[in-house]
Enzyme design. Structure first.
Site, PDB file in Angstrom:
ATOM      1  CD  GLU B  48      -2.911  -1.211   0.224  1.00  0.00           C
ATOM      2  OE1 GLU B  48      -3.040  -0.254  -0.560  1.00  0.00           O
ATOM      3  OE2 GLU B  48      -3.580  -2.260   0.110  1.00  0.00           O
ATOM      4  CG  ASN B  52      -0.887   5.269  -0.954  1.00  0.00           C
ATOM      5  OD1 ASN B  52      -1.750   4.975  -1.759  1.00  0.00           O
ATOM      6  ND2 ASN B  52      -1.108   5.354   0.348  1.00  0.00           N
ATOM      7  NE  ARG B 107      -5.222   3.610  -6.301  1.00  0.00           N
ATOM      8  CZ  ARG B 107      -4.697   2.391  -6.349  1.00  0.00           C
ATOM      9  NH1 ARG B 107      -4.774   1.676  -7.448  1.00  0.00           N
ATOM     10  NH2 ARG B 107      -4.124   1.884  -5.299  1.00  0.00           N
TER      11      ARG B 107
END
Lengths: 116, 148
Positions: B48, B52, B107
């Site tokens: 994650e 990002n 997303r």
């Protein structure tokens, strides 16, 4: 990630092998959407049997297909979740929108039992 | 008895490095003898943070650089993911479940929620135009120890 797409009646079965992350999600999305354009395809079943990793990019892709399929009046289902994938599914709240089954057969039986 | 150890890794912001980054941290963390579930949590959190940095920090410009570091002190793993990208103007908003600045990219807005749930600690420091630093920590065996 390796992917096999096969149509079973009105349902596109997506068999995945490997890790479903942002890198894998992009091409998978394109492949699925190309098949979703076919008139006979109404539902999508994601078979996670050989998926040992999924992150939020993976379920973003699944959720995106859920929205597209719902517009066509179809359903999105999932089956054969391994524990790491199940955990992300539950945390994301996906299980409230996408029914999860133990096996591909159970998922298809449920789908066709309801519609037939 | 595990020795204190560290790693530092610099990688370009390419999506194929998401898998590389999480596998490297998982292999490093294995020294502290975590459970399969704990390793799975760490891999997901790293994925994650790195994703990002690629999508939001560098907006898919693959010439960006991500610096991943990790330390092990006994059973405590600390991971830092740094990018020098666009930064986050409102960190509080970015951390909210289901919030995403890029809904058009499908997303889910669950990245920080996963990091918060799968790790014991997380801090996010960001400055627009300068980049973002995400620091996360997890203590292995914590739940077993608390039960004993």
């Amino acid at each position: 990630m390796q992917v096999k797409l096969k149509a079973k009646g009105d349902t596109l079965v997506v068999q995945m092998r490997g890790e479903l992350d942002h890198h894998a999600a992009g091409s998978l999305r394109t492949e699925i959407d190309a098949r979703l354009a076919e008139a006979k395809i109404k539902n999508v079943l994601f078979n996670f049997h050989d998926v040992d990793f999924m992150d939020s990019s993976g379920f973003g892709m699944v959720l995106g297909r859920y929205k597209a399929v719902r517009e066509k009046g179809g359903k999105v289902l999932a089956c054969s979740l391994r524990p790491p994938v199940r955990r992300v599914f539950e945390l994301s709240g996906l299980t409230t929108r996408i029914p999860v089954f133990g096996t591909e057969k159970e998922a298809l039986d449920n789908l066709w039992g309801e519609s037939g | 008895m595990s020795m204190d150890n560290y790693l530092k890794l610099e990688i370009p912001a390419k999506s194929r490095n998401e898998a590389f980054a999480r596998v490297v941290v998982a292999a490093f963390a294995a020294q502290a003898d975590p459970t399969i579930d704990e390793i799975s949590d760490v891999k997901t959190a790293v994925s994650e943070a790195v994703t990002n940095a690629i999508i939001h920090g560098y907006e898919n410009n693959t010439s960006g650089t991500i610096v991943l570091s990790a330390t092990l002190a006994g059973k405590r793993l600390e991971i830092t993911v740094v990018d020098y990208g666009v930064g986050i103007a409102d960190v509080e908003q970015a951390r909210q479940a289901l919030y995403t600045s890029k809904p058009e990219l499908e997303r889910s807005g669950m990245g920080f929620t996963i990091m918060e749930n799968f790790m014991d600690e997380i801090s996010v420091v960001s400055k627009p135009g300068q980049g973002t630093t995400v620091t996360m920590a997890k203590v292995f065996g914590r739940y077993n120890a608390e039960q004993a």
